[in-house]
Design a protein around this motif. Structure first.
Motif, mmCIF file in Angstrom:
data_model
loop_
_atom_site.group_PDB
_atom_site.id
_atom_site.type_symbol
_atom_site.label_atom_id
_atom_site.label_comp_id
_atom_site.label_asym_id
_atom_site.label_seq_id
_atom_site.Cartn_x
_atom_site.Cartn_y
_atom_site.Cartn_z
ATOM 1 N N PRO A 68 50.427 -35.919 15.651
ATOM 2 C CA PRO A 68 48.988 -35.794 15.908
ATOM 3 C C PRO A 68 48.477 -34.364 16.065
ATOM 4 N N HIS A 69 49.355 -33.351 15.968
ATOM 5 C CA HIS A 69 48.916 -31.976 16.189
ATOM 6 C C HIS A 69 49.770 -31.012 15.367
ATOM 7 N N ILE A 70 49.102 -30.042 14.743
ATOM 8 C CA ILE A 70 49.797 -28.985 14.008
ATOM 9 C C ILE A 70 49.209 -27.636 14.410
ATOM 10 N N SER A 71 50.080 -26.703 14.765
ATOM 11 C CA SER A 71 49.685 -25.310 14.960
ATOM 12 C C SER A 71 50.207 -24.536 13.763
ATOM 13 N N THR A 128 54.651 -33.049 4.020
ATOM 14 C CA THR A 128 55.871 -33.494 4.712
ATOM 15 C C THR A 128 55.606 -33.659 6.200
ATOM 16 N N ALA A 129 54.908 -32.695 6.796
ATOM 17 C CA ALA A 129 54.588 -32.778 8.219
ATOM 18 C C ALA A 129 53.769 -34.035 8.507
ATOM 19 N N LEU A 130 52.763 -34.288 7.698
ATOM 20 C CA LEU A 130 51.887 -35.440 7.915
ATOM 21 C C LEU A 130 52.628 -36.761 7.748
ATOM 22 N N ILE A 181 53.229 -34.982 19.972
ATOM 23 C CA ILE A 181 54.099 -33.977 19.344
ATOM 24 C C ILE A 181 53.251 -33.011 18.536
ATOM 25 N N SER A 182 53.544 -31.737 18.681
ATOM 26 C CA SER A 182 52.947 -30.700 17.842
ATOM 27 C C SER A 182 54.061 -30.000 17.086
ATOM 28 N N ILE A 183 53.760 -29.516 15.892
ATOM 29 C CA ILE A 183 54.739 -28.679 15.195
ATOM 30 C C ILE A 183 54.069 -27.378 14.764
ATOM 31 N N ASP A 184 54.882 -26.358 14.622
ATOM 32 C CA ASP A 184 54.420 -25.070 14.095
ATOM 33 C C ASP A 184 54.788 -24.966 12.626
ATOM 34 N N LEU A 185 53.843 -24.472 11.829
ATOM 35 C CA LEU A 185 54.094 -24.156 10.425
ATOM 36 C C LEU A 185 53.556 -22.754 10.149
ATOM 37 N N GLN A 228 58.229 -24.422 11.332
ATOM 38 C CA GLN A 228 57.865 -23.253 10.507
ATOM 39 C C GLN A 228 57.836 -23.555 9.010
ATOM 40 N N SER A 229 58.858 -24.225 8.487
ATOM 41 C CA SER A 229 58.852 -24.632 7.074
ATOM 42 C C SER A 229 59.893 -25.718 6.878
ATOM 43 N N PHE A 230 59.662 -26.563 5.867
ATOM 44 C CA PHE A 230 60.647 -27.576 5.494
ATOM 45 C C PHE A 230 61.479 -27.128 4.301
ATOM 46 N N PHE A 231 61.366 -25.859 3.926
ATOM 47 C CA PHE A 231 62.088 -25.344 2.759
ATOM 48 C C PHE A 231 63.150 -24.343 3.181
#
Length: 378
Positions: A181-184, A174-176, A152-156, A119-122
């Motif tokens: 290889p996947h972001i939702s 940060t995610a990259l 792996i996918s992450i949610d932001l 969801q967030s890195f902050f």
């Protein structure tokens, strides 16, 4: 081929924005697993000769289950269903659950794809959302997960109050940096009866700003394109070979069954949904009853669903399919309704397919609603 969605209705704590079905009490976890396995057995004939291509653990927070509990459920699928040789098996997980031991254990199980709710890195964002993890745990979970999983996918979440575009772009960067290889990525929305809705009403949190969300979305599109990701659905970005097979099947209208309280099912003609009450779900399955309601979709319902899902994806809406499956009246109506959106540069016809332009991607849902068929006699 078909998919199985398994809803695990437990969370450690309630996120302020969430309106999914879950409980923060784990007291019925063992009984819930028994009930889910029973539902899988009772519904084994629904796929007929179709093989299961995807198994998806959603929720809630499926990672609150032990690896052994997850494997019990997967074993039930394999016992009672035909499964392809290498199915995509996804587990939604929260960073605070992903210890090194848990990740290693999962990597040795049939789970071959993780969807991690970052969801967030902050820290300030995570506290506002009332997430169970902190920023350090978010980064640590990815550092560990990428050592054992390639898919792996992450949610932001974007459009968060007080989030500058610079901070949003730092989230993406940060995610990259972890090479996933996947972001939702989804815009924060205010759902009725959530804590977030109450806080905004009381003035404790600023109202959401669609213009800021649009700026964040356009930054996301640019960053994803620059880094080799395909925007294959409005909220989903994958590198070639790493699109979510489970979600892609939903958007393309393939058959799936949803198991667990509140889970939905679809067979192309009928849509079903399970009761969203844990105790009633467990009690019904204990006496071999399926706690599900079913509706037969009208032609107009199916047309509207195809428009909604199609415009959100790179596959768009096939005009040939509209004419052959729904008829000339729907085809002419769609072209007429699409005219102004084509003139505005948010829709385009390519290879007899109606698709959103880059300018129209953020507006896809609104455009779709304008193309919906209303009250056509059938």
């Amino acid at each position: 081929m078909s998919g199985i969605y398994i809803h695990i209705p437990f969370c450690k704590q309630a996120c302020h924005y969430c309106d999914f079905h879950f409980s923060t009490s784990m007291g019925k976890k063992e009984a819930m697993i028994t009930a889910i396995k029973k539902e899988l057995v009772l519904r084994k004939d629904e796929f007929n000769n179709d093989a299961v291509a995807t198994i998806y653990f959603g929720g809630g927070t499926p990672s609150v289950l032990t690896t052994e509990e997850i494997q019990e459920i997967i074993a039930t699928v394999y016992t009672h269903y035909a499964v392809i040789e290498r199915p995509e098996v996804t587990l939604e997980a929260n960073p605070d659950d992903l210890t090194e031991d848990k990740i290693i254990a999962l990597s040795k199980s049939p789970i071959n794809r993780l969807s991690i709710g970052i969801q967030s890195f902050f820290e300030e964002d995570l506290k506002m959302m009332n997430r169970a993890h902190n920023a350090q745990e978010a980064k640590k979970s990815l550092a560990l997960a990428t050592q054992h999983f390639s898919n792996i996918s992450i949610d932001l979440i974007y459009g968060v109050p007080e989030m500058s575009n610079q901070r949003w772009e730092e989230n993406i960067t940060t995610a990259l940096s972890f090479g996933i290889p996947h972001i939702s990525s989804y815009a924060l929305t205010v759902e009725p009866k959530t804590a977030l809705a109450n806080f905004i009403k009381k003035g404790l949190i600023k109202p959401l700003d669609d213009e800021i969300a649009s700026i964040h979305f356009n930054s996301l599109l640019q960053k994803m394109e620059e880094n080799g990701f395909d925007a294959y659905e409005t909220s989903n970005f994958g590198k070639p070979g790493f699109y979510s097979e489970n979600n892609t099947a939903y958007w393309l209208g393939k058959k799936y069954i949803g198991v667990g309280p509140s889970a939905h099912s679809y067979d192309g003609i009928r849509r079903g949904w399970n009761i969203n009450n844990n105790a009633k779900y467990i009690n019904a399955l204990a006496i071999d009853q399926l706690p599900m309601e079913v509706e037969v979709l009208s032609k107009t319902d199916r047309y509207n669903e195809y428009i909604m899902t199609g415009l959100r994806t790179i596959w768009g809406v096939s005009l040939t399919r509209i004419q052959s499956e729904f008829g000339i009246e729907y085809y002419r109506y769609l072209l007429k309704q699409a005219e102004k959106h084509i003139e505005q540069g948010v829709l385009v016809v390519e290879n007899d397919t109606l698709v959103t332009t880059k300018k129209g991607k953020f507006l896809a849902d609104g455009i779709a609603s304008d193309l919906f068929m209303i009250n056509l006699s059938e």
